[in-house]
Design an enzyme around this catalytic site. Structure first.
Site, mmCIF file in Angstrom:
data_model
loop_
_atom_site.group_PDB
_atom_site.id
_atom_site.type_symbol
_atom_site.label_atom_id
_atom_site.label_comp_id
_atom_site.label_asym_id
_atom_site.label_seq_id
_atom_site.Cartn_x
_atom_site.Cartn_y
_atom_site.Cartn_z
ATOM 1 N N LYS A 175 -30.058 22.405 -3.627
ATOM 2 C CA LYS A 175 -30.019 23.197 -4.961
ATOM 3 C C LYS A 175 -28.488 23.137 -5.409
ATOM 4 O O LYS A 175 -27.881 24.045 -4.762
ATOM 5 C CB LYS A 175 -30.500 24.550 -4.967
ATOM 6 C CG LYS A 175 -30.763 25.057 -6.253
ATOM 7 C CD LYS A 175 -30.457 26.658 -6.268
ATOM 8 C CE LYS A 175 -29.257 27.043 -6.422
ATOM 9 N NZ LYS A 175 -28.501 26.647 -7.955
ATOM 10 N N GLY A 227 -20.271 29.338 -1.333
ATOM 11 C CA GLY A 227 -20.156 29.973 -2.672
ATOM 12 C C GLY A 227 -19.584 31.321 -2.411
ATOM 13 O O GLY A 227 -18.614 31.513 -1.465
ATOM 14 N N SER A 228 -19.830 32.443 -3.303
ATOM 15 C CA SER A 228 -19.069 33.479 -3.244
ATOM 16 C C SER A 228 -19.313 34.428 -2.302
ATOM 17 O O SER A 228 -20.418 34.427 -1.650
ATOM 18 C CB SER A 228 -19.304 34.350 -4.553
ATOM 19 O OG SER A 228 -20.770 34.455 -4.865
ATOM 20 N N VAL A 231 -22.896 36.629 -2.972
ATOM 21 C CA VAL A 231 -24.212 35.919 -2.721
ATOM 22 C C VAL A 231 -24.241 35.472 -1.305
ATOM 23 O O VAL A 231 -25.344 35.616 -0.666
ATOM 24 C CB VAL A 231 -24.209 34.498 -3.489
ATOM 25 C CG1 VAL A 231 -25.397 33.707 -3.459
ATOM 26 C CG2 VAL A 231 -24.331 34.872 -5.025
ATOM 27 N N GLY A 232 -23.261 35.078 -0.579
ATOM 28 C CA GLY A 232 -23.272 34.772 0.788
ATOM 29 C C GLY A 232 -23.814 35.910 1.549
ATOM 30 O O GLY A 232 -24.558 35.741 2.462
ATOM 31 N N GLU A 250 -20.052 29.319 3.751
ATOM 32 C CA GLU A 250 -18.574 29.399 3.559
ATOM 33 C C GLU A 250 -18.330 30.054 2.436
ATOM 34 O O GLU A 250 -19.011 29.810 1.467
ATOM 35 C CB GLU A 250 -17.995 27.847 3.313
ATOM 36 C CG GLU A 250 -18.242 27.079 4.724
ATOM 37 C CD GLU A 250 -17.518 27.572 5.885
ATOM 38 O OE1 GLU A 250 -16.368 28.055 5.580
ATOM 39 O OE2 GLU A 250 -17.964 27.502 6.882
ATOM 40 N N CYS A 284 -11.614 27.113 -3.433
ATOM 41 C CA CYS A 284 -11.715 28.496 -2.444
ATOM 42 C C CYS A 284 -10.678 28.817 -2.001
ATOM 43 O O CYS A 284 -10.157 29.940 -1.619
ATOM 44 C CB CYS A 284 -12.920 27.825 -1.482
ATOM 45 S SG CYS A 284 -12.627 26.515 -0.419
ATOM 46 N N GLU A 380 -10.554 38.218 -4.667
ATOM 47 C CA GLU A 380 -10.530 36.878 -5.291
ATOM 48 C C GLU A 380 -10.423 36.810 -6.743
ATOM 49 O O GLU A 380 -11.645 37.563 -7.138
ATOM 50 C CB GLU A 380 -11.697 35.928 -4.638
ATOM 51 C CG GLU A 380 -11.625 34.692 -4.860
ATOM 52 C CD GLU A 380 -12.712 33.687 -4.347
ATOM 53 O OE1 GLU A 380 -13.968 34.317 -4.498
ATOM 54 O OE2 GLU A 380 -12.554 32.746 -3.925
HETATM 55 P P1 NAD Z 1 -21.796 31.536 -6.255
HETATM 56 O O1 NAD Z 1 -21.910 32.351 -5.005
HETATM 57 O O2 NAD Z 1 -21.894 32.216 -7.687
HETATM 58 O O3 NAD Z 1 -22.943 30.287 -6.521
HETATM 59 C C1 NAD Z 1 -23.043 29.625 -5.259
HETATM 60 C C2 NAD Z 1 -24.265 28.947 -5.313
HETATM 61 O O4 NAD Z 1 -25.342 29.894 -5.031
HETATM 62 C C3 NAD Z 1 -24.897 28.629 -6.508
HETATM 63 O O5 NAD Z 1 -25.691 27.266 -6.489
HETATM 64 C C4 NAD Z 1 -25.929 29.636 -7.334
HETATM 65 O O6 NAD Z 1 -26.735 29.132 -7.803
HETATM 66 C C5 NAD Z 1 -26.622 30.183 -5.845
HETATM 67 N N1 NAD Z 1 -26.870 31.489 -5.868
HETATM 68 C C6 NAD Z 1 -26.661 32.529 -6.646
HETATM 69 N N2 NAD Z 1 -27.267 33.492 -6.623
HETATM 70 C C7 NAD Z 1 -27.972 33.211 -5.298
HETATM 71 C C8 NAD Z 1 -29.006 33.749 -4.500
HETATM 72 N N3 NAD Z 1 -29.234 35.252 -5.003
HETATM 73 N N4 NAD Z 1 -29.794 33.274 -3.545
HETATM 74 C C9 NAD Z 1 -29.360 32.269 -3.176
HETATM 75 N N5 NAD Z 1 -28.523 31.461 -4.030
HETATM 76 C C10 NAD Z 1 -27.917 31.898 -4.897
HETATM 77 O O7 NAD Z 1 -20.417 30.692 -6.426
HETATM 78 P P2 NAD Z 1 -19.668 29.673 -7.609
HETATM 79 O O8 NAD Z 1 -19.095 30.455 -8.697
HETATM 80 O O9 NAD Z 1 -20.470 28.543 -7.746
HETATM 81 O O10 NAD Z 1 -18.600 29.232 -6.511
HETATM 82 C C11 NAD Z 1 -17.305 29.764 -6.653
HETATM 83 C C12 NAD Z 1 -17.089 30.600 -5.202
HETATM 84 O O11 NAD Z 1 -17.313 29.750 -4.074
HETATM 85 C C13 NAD Z 1 -16.097 31.168 -4.787
HETATM 86 O O12 NAD Z 1 -16.231 32.409 -4.184
HETATM 87 C C14 NAD Z 1 -15.083 30.086 -3.772
HETATM 88 O O13 NAD Z 1 -14.257 30.692 -3.284
HETATM 89 C C15 NAD Z 1 -16.281 29.707 -2.904
HETATM 90 N N6 NAD Z 1 -16.288 28.427 -2.562
HETATM 91 C C16 NAD Z 1 -15.790 28.513 -1.106
HETATM 92 C C17 NAD Z 1 -15.677 27.471 -0.313
HETATM 93 C C18 NAD Z 1 -15.449 27.379 1.419
HETATM 94 O O14 NAD Z 1 -15.336 26.216 1.736
HETATM 95 N N7 NAD Z 1 -15.034 28.529 1.789
HETATM 96 C C19 NAD Z 1 -15.678 26.089 -1.019
HETATM 97 C C20 NAD Z 1 -15.804 26.020 -2.240
HETATM 98 C C21 NAD Z 1 -15.983 27.229 -3.039
#
Ligand code: NAD
Length: 493
Positions: A175, A227-228, A231-232, A250, A284, A380
């Site tokens: 996804k 991601g964030s 969410v993580g 991550e 990130c 962040e």
């Molecule tokens: P986000 O957490 O908003 O979304 C990431 C993904 O999660 C998207 O595909 C989104 O649709 C999905 N998502 C949202 N809610 C969900 C849920 N309840 N259950 C399952 N999936 C869900 O992040 P973003 O705004 O797309 O990206 C930015 C974030 O990602 C920043 O915090 C950044 O630091 C982090 N990031 C980390 C790394 C790393 O390697 N540590 C790399 C790139 C980005």
């Protein structure tokens, strides 16, 4: 004007349209629609998992070498399409073309790495207490993996996760972020062209609700999430109650560059500018903080502002641009709210370039003393927002560096090998850089962090641990049964 892309889900080898749709728009020109994509239903998410489950037995039984060979074919296709992939990415996520190209190459490196692992060992041979016993460790796939990814690295990050999962014999539901569905779909189109069998890779578009549906599906064994933290950590909590569920997450950061008193000043300034403002602070690993020895503070700030003012913030496709817009209106609002918060928390503002139409923000730079409880220098922001924080001793710098809930990336600017080692030992991070910006990755090196930044399954090499489990396999070559720890069979001859 480019053609508007028609998005589709890929489920069990069929490209399917959906009843509901959403638009993917360019962050630099929000009126420009890149494509329309399925706002998938929960049933479509379930169907994708079911397809991956059906494809799993045959894929698991396919030779690991042959699974890896498909990545060689994929590599050839990515090489052929590097420029159009980079261009699509620049339009869809607003990163400048040079960075998009570099990201495609990073994705290619991951594909090449994964291809190479096909002929690497998939286990070990260990000694046993009993001489006649051979003891083996064999890695086995878990089953179905859901790959849920962010928008800011829409090509490389999915490949970091798809590659190790698939080569180890898992099947996948991918996804992509709802902000970058076109790049996500392109990856899957190339995988189909490379010959990945039906159902082995499935694509389901949509927002967090679809991600959530995948997470709650007990037929998914592994969640590979980037991601964030919000969410993580939610995914980790939901998954904690599920049997046979592995999560590799991550997440975010509040990375920093530490400028020691013996730093080469120009190198330090450039490292800080690149760390903070490349990709408009939306990596990130982007530095939201630069910690500067008090003896250098005034000169450092003067040079930092001079260099920052010269940065060209413009069209992603214009080769002159240093960086482009932030991703969407929500990101604009978030950064502006943190800029306001910094003022409330006592910042001395050094630069506030403001905003322009089309999600463009110029850097916000401020000086602030480290004090407990301030949020602007601990949370962040994910945008061009930089705190300059003075320190007096290296011990104080390490304490300030560690005073965030995150631990992803650290840059140290020094000529002093003792200081270098001190920060390596005392700071909490996953990636450390000396006399370099704190951004940048190579696929064979660990990539990940500690605390709220991740749970330690980074990079291709690290992800193998998350996408497989180890079994032991012990064979007796003796003619009777001998047991470990001196235990006897207890059966009279
Ligand atoms: P986000 O957490 O908003 O979304 C990431 C993904 O999660 C998207 O595909 C989104 O649709 C999905 N998502 C949202 N809610 C969900 C849920 N309840 N259950 C399952 N999936 C869900 O992040 P973003 O705004 O797309 O990206 C930015 C974030 O990602 C920043 O915090 C950044 O630091 C982090 N990031 C980390 C790394 C790393 O390697 N540590 C790399 C790139 C980005």
């Amino acid at each position: 004007m480019s053609t508007i892309i028609t998005g589709r889900n890929l489920i069990a080898g069929l490209w399917l349209e959906s009843d509901a749709l959403f638009d993917s728009r360019s962050p630099s020109r929000p009126d420009e629609v890149i494509g329309t994509f399925p706002a998938s239903s929960l049933e479509e998410a379930d169907a994708a998992v079911a397809a991956a489950r059906r494809a799993y037995p045959a894929w698991r039984r396919t030779s690991r070498v042959l699974r890896a060979e498909l990545f060689d074919r994929l590599a050839q296709l990515v090489k052929r399409h590097t420029d159009d992939l980079a261009c699509l990415m620049a339009r869809e996520c607003g990163k400048v073309l040079a960075e998009c190209r570099a990201e495609v190459i990073e994705g290619l490196h991951m594909i090449q790495y994964v291809f190479g692992t096909g002929r690497h060992p998939s286990g070990e041979v260990l000694a046993s207490e009993i001489a006649e016993k051979d003891a083996f460790v064999r890695r086995k796939p878990w089953g179905v993996a859901a790959v849920i990814t962010p928008w800011n690295f829409p090509f490389a990050v999915p490949l970091w996760m798809l590659g190790p999962s698939l080569v180890e014999g898992n099947t996948v539901v991918f996804k992509p972020s709802e902000e970058t569905p076109a790049v996500g779909q392109r990856i899957v189109e190339l995988m189909v062209e490379a010959g990945f069998p039906v159902g082995v890779v499935n694509l389901v578009h949509g927002d967090g609700n679809i991600g959530e549906r995948l997470v709650r599906n007990s037929d998914v064994n592994v969640i590979l999430f980037t991601g964030s933290w919000d969410v993580g950590s939610h995914i980790q909590q939901v998954s904690a109650t599920m049997v046979d569920r592995i999560v590799a997450a991550e997440m975010g950061s509040k990375s920093a560059v530490i400028v020691c008193k013996d730093a080469r000043l120009d190198l330090a300034v450039n490292a800080a500018v690149i760390s903070a403002f490349k990709t408009s602070g939306q990596r990130c690993v982007s530095a939201g903080r630069v910690l500067v020895h008090e003896s250098l503070l005034d000169t450092f700030c003067e040079k930092l502002i001079a260099v920052t003012k010269r940065l060209v913030i413009g069209e992603p496709l214009d080769p002159a641009s240093f960086t482009g817009p932030v991703i969407n209106q929500h990101a604009v609002d978030k950064v502006l709210s943190y800029n306001a918060l910094a003022r409330q928390e006592g910042a001395t503002v050094l630069l506030d370039g403001g905003r322009r139409e089309g999600h463009y923000l110029t850097p916000f730079v401020y000086r602030i003393e480290a004090k407990s409880g301030i949020r602007c220098a601990r949370e962040e922001v994910f945008g061009p927002h930089l705190a300059v924080i003075p320190f007096r001793t290296n011990e104080e710098a390490a304490a300030i560096y560690n005073d965030t809930p995150y631990g992803l990336s650290l840059g140290v600017i020094t000529e002093d090998y003792r200081a270098m080692r001190f920060f390596r030992e005392e700071c909490e991070f996953g990636m450390g850089y000396v006399n370099l910006p704190c951004i940048g990755a190579e696929v064979h090196l660990p990539f990940g962090g500690v605390k709220r930044s991740g749970n330690g399954h980074p990079s291709a090499a690290g992800l193998v641990e998350a996408v497989t489990h180890k079994v032991s396999w012990t064979i007796n070559h003796g003619e009777d049964i001998r047991m470990a720890q001196g235990l006897t069979t207890g059966i009279e001859p």
